[in-house]
Design an enzyme around this catalytic site. Structure first.
Site, PDB file in Angstrom:
ATOM      1  N   ASP A 115      36.025  -3.540 112.120  1.00  0.00           N
ATOM      2  CA  ASP A 115      35.958  -4.409 113.306  1.00  0.00           C
ATOM      3  C   ASP A 115      37.135  -5.368 113.259  1.00  0.00           C
ATOM      4  O   ASP A 115      37.714  -5.611 112.197  1.00  0.00           O
ATOM      5  CB  ASP A 115      34.643  -5.198 113.337  1.00  0.00           C
ATOM      6  CG  ASP A 115      34.500  -6.017 114.626  1.00  0.00           C
ATOM      7  OD1 ASP A 115      34.806  -5.474 115.707  1.00  0.00           O
ATOM      8  OD2 ASP A 115      34.125  -7.190 114.563  1.00  0.00           O
ATOM      9  N   SER A 116      37.446  -5.936 114.427  1.00  0.00           N
ATOM     10  CA  SER A 116      38.493  -6.958 114.470  1.00  0.00           C
ATOM     11  C   SER A 116      38.092  -8.150 113.595  1.00  0.00           C
ATOM     12  O   SER A 116      38.946  -8.851 113.075  1.00  0.00           O
ATOM     13  CB  SER A 116      38.695  -7.411 115.912  1.00  0.00           C
ATOM     14  OG  SER A 116      37.463  -7.889 116.428  1.00  0.00           O
ATOM     15  N   CYS A 137      33.774  -1.586 116.759  1.00  0.00           N
ATOM     16  CA  CYS A 137      34.366  -2.593 117.644  1.00  0.00           C
ATOM     17  C   CYS A 137      34.579  -1.912 118.987  1.00  0.00           C
ATOM     18  O   CYS A 137      35.259  -0.878 119.065  1.00  0.00           O
ATOM     19  CB  CYS A 137      35.706  -3.049 117.058  1.00  0.00           C
ATOM     20  SG  CYS A 137      36.624  -4.174 118.129  1.00  0.00           S
ATOM     21  N   ASN A 138      33.984  -2.456 120.012  1.00  0.00           N
ATOM     22  CA  ASN A 138      34.104  -1.837 121.337  1.00  0.00           C
ATOM     23  C   ASN A 138      35.531  -1.874 121.853  1.00  0.00           C
ATOM     24  O   ASN A 138      36.005  -0.927 122.469  1.00  0.00           O
ATOM     25  CB  ASN A 138      33.188  -2.550 122.326  1.00  0.00           C
ATOM     26  CG  ASN A 138      31.736  -2.261 122.057  1.00  0.00           C
ATOM     27  OD1 ASN A 138      31.173  -1.326 122.579  1.00  0.00           O
ATOM     28  ND2 ASN A 138      31.121  -3.058 121.190  1.00  0.00           N
ATOM     29  N   GLU A 155      31.261 -16.888 116.937  1.00  0.00           N
ATOM     30  CA  GLU A 155      32.066 -17.147 115.728  1.00  0.00           C
ATOM     31  C   GLU A 155      32.009 -18.623 115.332  1.00  0.00           C
ATOM     32  O   GLU A 155      32.159 -18.958 114.170  1.00  0.00           O
ATOM     33  CB  GLU A 155      33.512 -16.699 115.956  1.00  0.00           C
ATOM     34  CG  GLU A 155      33.604 -15.205 116.225  1.00  0.00           C
ATOM     35  CD  GLU A 155      34.460 -14.453 115.227  1.00  0.00           C
ATOM     36  OE1 GLU A 155      35.315 -15.067 114.599  1.00  0.00           O
ATOM     37  OE2 GLU A 155      34.257 -13.222 115.104  1.00  0.00           O
ATOM     38  N   CYS A 169      29.660  -5.339 123.115  1.00  0.00           N
ATOM     39  CA  CYS A 169      30.506  -6.056 122.163  1.00  0.00           C
ATOM     40  C   CYS A 169      29.639  -6.319 120.946  1.00  0.00           C
ATOM     41  O   CYS A 169      28.480  -6.755 121.083  1.00  0.00           O
ATOM     42  CB  CYS A 169      31.003  -7.369 122.757  1.00  0.00           C
ATOM     43  SG  CYS A 169      31.853  -8.411 121.546  1.00  0.00           S
ATOM     44  N   HIS A 210      29.534  -8.518 118.829  1.00  0.00           N
ATOM     45  CA  HIS A 210      29.110  -9.909 118.573  1.00  0.00           C
ATOM     46  C   HIS A 210      27.842 -10.287 119.350  1.00  0.00           C
ATOM     47  O   HIS A 210      27.127 -11.206 118.968  1.00  0.00           O
ATOM     48  CB  HIS A 210      30.193 -10.889 119.025  1.00  0.00           C
ATOM     49  CG  HIS A 210      31.321 -11.041 118.056  1.00  0.00           C
ATOM     50  ND1 HIS A 210      32.223 -10.037 117.818  1.00  0.00           N
ATOM     51  CD2 HIS A 210      31.687 -12.084 117.271  1.00  0.00           C
ATOM     52  CE1 HIS A 210      33.108 -10.469 116.924  1.00  0.00           C
ATOM     53  NE2 HIS A 210      32.809 -11.702 116.581  1.00  0.00           N
TER      54      HIS A 210
END
Ligand code: DGL
Length: 288
Positions: A21-22, A84-85, A169, A203, A205
């Site tokens: 993932d990023s 990660c989309n 985050e 996403c 997250h």
């Protein structure tokens, strides 16, 4: 001409499954994968030094994702999941079609969009589906394309939610301040299509915002959090591909890598995993 994966890692016959993932969001997918397939070894990589990817150009997301894929291959991974989309939307197809045949045609890179798209038909009664994601994912039209291929009768409407990743985050996802941004994007989405009865959290997250999302839904709509679908799809994939399954080591281990500070990764990862993790720092550039 793409460089080939060096002879040393090519000769490693078996290795862990790579999860990319990023940043931290892919941990929501990783925990579902590990819950379903605990016997395999995993390496998680977050490109935290260059996250977020969500509003970066296609070229940048592709370049960063390709570097990550090559890094996983150097660690001996035969199978890499782009959890990660944004990376799945902007880089997966080119990596699968252009880079993999030259890097190593026997390794595989899979994404999260198709397994999520496959789940839509079973859940949507109205045939109207909403996608919430980063700007990159929504503007790419990848969900529309994948769902359109599988279920052409389903109407897909997207809404980019650029504030949601920073809310998560920065640990604001369950605070009152998050309400404004969650409500705002849901209202915009339902203004575009009031018939939506299935909402894809596109996403990695966003599962942390699920409680708030459910609170602000204008009506009873189902929320699809993709981790479970990605995990099930990986299980099916490994059952259908015994030659790949045999290349995945099985000691139930997990190691975490980040391109930024390992201390910060350890702290932030606890938001997503509810456990302490020890991470190591890595660079994605190939050292000669
Ligand atoms: N995890 C990414 C995704 O699923 C979003 C985070 C980012 O913007 O880098 O799209």
């Amino acid at each position: 001409m793409e460089e080939q994966i060096d002879q040393r890692s090519r000769n490693v016959n078996r290795g862990p499954v790579g999860v990319f993932d990023s940043g931290y969001g892919g941990l929501t997918v990783l925990s579902e994968i590990r819950a379903l397939l605990p016997e395999y070894d995993y390496i998680y990589l977050g490109d935290n030094a260059r996250a977020p990817y969500g509003n970066r150009s296609c070229e940048r997301v592709y370049q960063f994702t390709l570097e990550a894929v090559k890094w996983f291959f150097r660690q001996g991974c035969h199978l890499v999941i782009l959890a990660c989309n944004t990376a799945s939307a902007k880089a997966l197809r080119t990596i699968q079609q252009i880079n993999l045949p030259e890097l190593d045609p026997h390794r595989r890179v899979l994404g999260v969009i198709r397994p999520t798209a496959e789940s839509v038909a079973a859940l949507s009664e109205s045939g109207h589906t909403g996608i919430l994601g980063t700007e990159g994912t929504v503007l790419s039209g990848s969900y529309e394309m994948e769902i359109g291929k599988l279920y052409p009768h389903v109407t897909v409407t997207g809404e980019a939610c650029p504030m949601w990743v920073p809310l998560v985050e920065n640990r604001e996802y369950d605070k009152p301040g998050a309400d404004y941004f969650v409500k705002q994007h849901l209202e915009r989405l339902f203004e575009k299509d009031p018939l939506i009865d299935t909402l894809i959290l596109g996403c990695t997250h966003y599962p942390l915002l699920t409680d708030k999302i459910i609170r602000f839904l204008p009506k009873e709509a189902k929320v699809i959090s993709q981790g479970k679908y990605v995990a099930r799809s990986l299980m099916d994939y490994l059952q259908r591909r015994p030659e790949m399954e045999r290349k995945c080591t099985k000691k139930g281990s997990i190691s975490y890598f980040t391109t930024d500070s390992p201390e910060k990764f350890g702290q932030q990862a606890s938001i997503f995993l509810k456990e302490r993790v020890d991470a190591s720092q890595t660079d994605l550039e190939q050292k000669l």
